[in-house]
Design a protein around this motif. Sequence first.
Motif, mmCIF file in Angstrom:
data_model
loop_
_atom_site.group_PDB
_atom_site.id
_atom_site.type_symbol
_atom_site.label_atom_id
_atom_site.label_comp_id
_atom_site.label_asym_id
_atom_site.label_seq_id
_atom_site.Cartn_x
_atom_site.Cartn_y
_atom_site.Cartn_z
ATOM 1 N N GLY A 1 0.184 -6.092 1.607
ATOM 2 C CA GLY A 1 -1.239 -6.319 1.498
ATOM 3 C C GLY A 1 -1.589 -7.363 0.468
ATOM 4 N N ASP B 1 -5.030 -5.509 4.332
ATOM 5 C CA ASP B 1 -3.896 -5.959 5.115
ATOM 6 C C ASP B 1 -3.797 -7.488 5.061
ATOM 7 N N ASP C 1 0.827 -1.201 0.000
ATOM 8 C CA ASP C 1 0.000 0.000 0.000
ATOM 9 C C ASP C 1 0.861 1.252 0.000
#
Length: 309
Positions: free
Chosen positions: A246, A261, A240
């Motif tokens: 992620g 996540d 991210d």
Amino acid sequence: MDDLTAVRELSDDVPELTDEARTAARFRLQRAIVQEGRPRPLSRRLMLRAAVAGTAAAAVAGGVVVTARHEPGTDTPQLTNLSAAQLLRRAADRSRAGGAGTPVPRDDQYVYTRTYVTRTYVKDGRTRTWTDESWLSVDGSRPSRREEHGTVHNDPPLGEHEVMVPPTRYADLAKWPTDPDELLKWLRMGTDTEQGYREAFMNACQFFVVPRVMPPGLEAATFEAVARIPGIRIDRQAVDALGRRGIAVAYPKFDFAFVFDAKTYAYLGMRLTGSTVTYRGRKATHHGWYHEMSALRELGVVDRIGQLP
């Protein structure tokens, strides 16, 4: 000259569109009016803006600002074998568990956001970052101030019949169903075809493109509705805007992807591959492709522009 002719002439000098750009323009122009209680028709002004937005292939404001409300923890073990649908259902569970403190804004208030954005250009690997702040009128009746990629825009109040699809007004959002099956029908705009599912994925992305306070259960229902879209895929190597590892969920041939996540399934933001187009008169200049990620660092409800939560 009518508006449609203007749009056609504008597109003459524009590079060939990607599939997602065409769909982004199409879903705003088609099926804006459905059954009672759903979003009202787009105004003529917003329809023309939507067409140009699709033509510019994400070069216009509002196409790349994405929110991420939750901060991930480290207490949940990583499960690497989840399918895209399973991941989305776990993200929905996480959203419900973390949404108890979500503020319910009054119509006369503003949604405040502070967003971190990073963009990396494909051609030379150059990276730019921005930290943007915005104050958006909850019901659209007051002027708003939004900052996108470091540029401040002072927006006038929305007209009586000007709405986005999906809407940004909290009162309009509250009319949307939180049952995932029913929500998917709304996101498809009543079209039970492959194109309808493509539009459903794009509409779901639009919930997160413009920062907004989601009514209870709507974010979770959106993730579960996306889990029902045939063909969604997973990318386990996503990172991210803040460098957090992620897992991305995307739709084939789309350059948008939700990023969650990898350990907690908290929503982190949205990944975008886009291109920048600028205009001088009717001449378009294509500045190349980029990869972009955004993460919402703060969201709150305040009483006036300039006030912090």
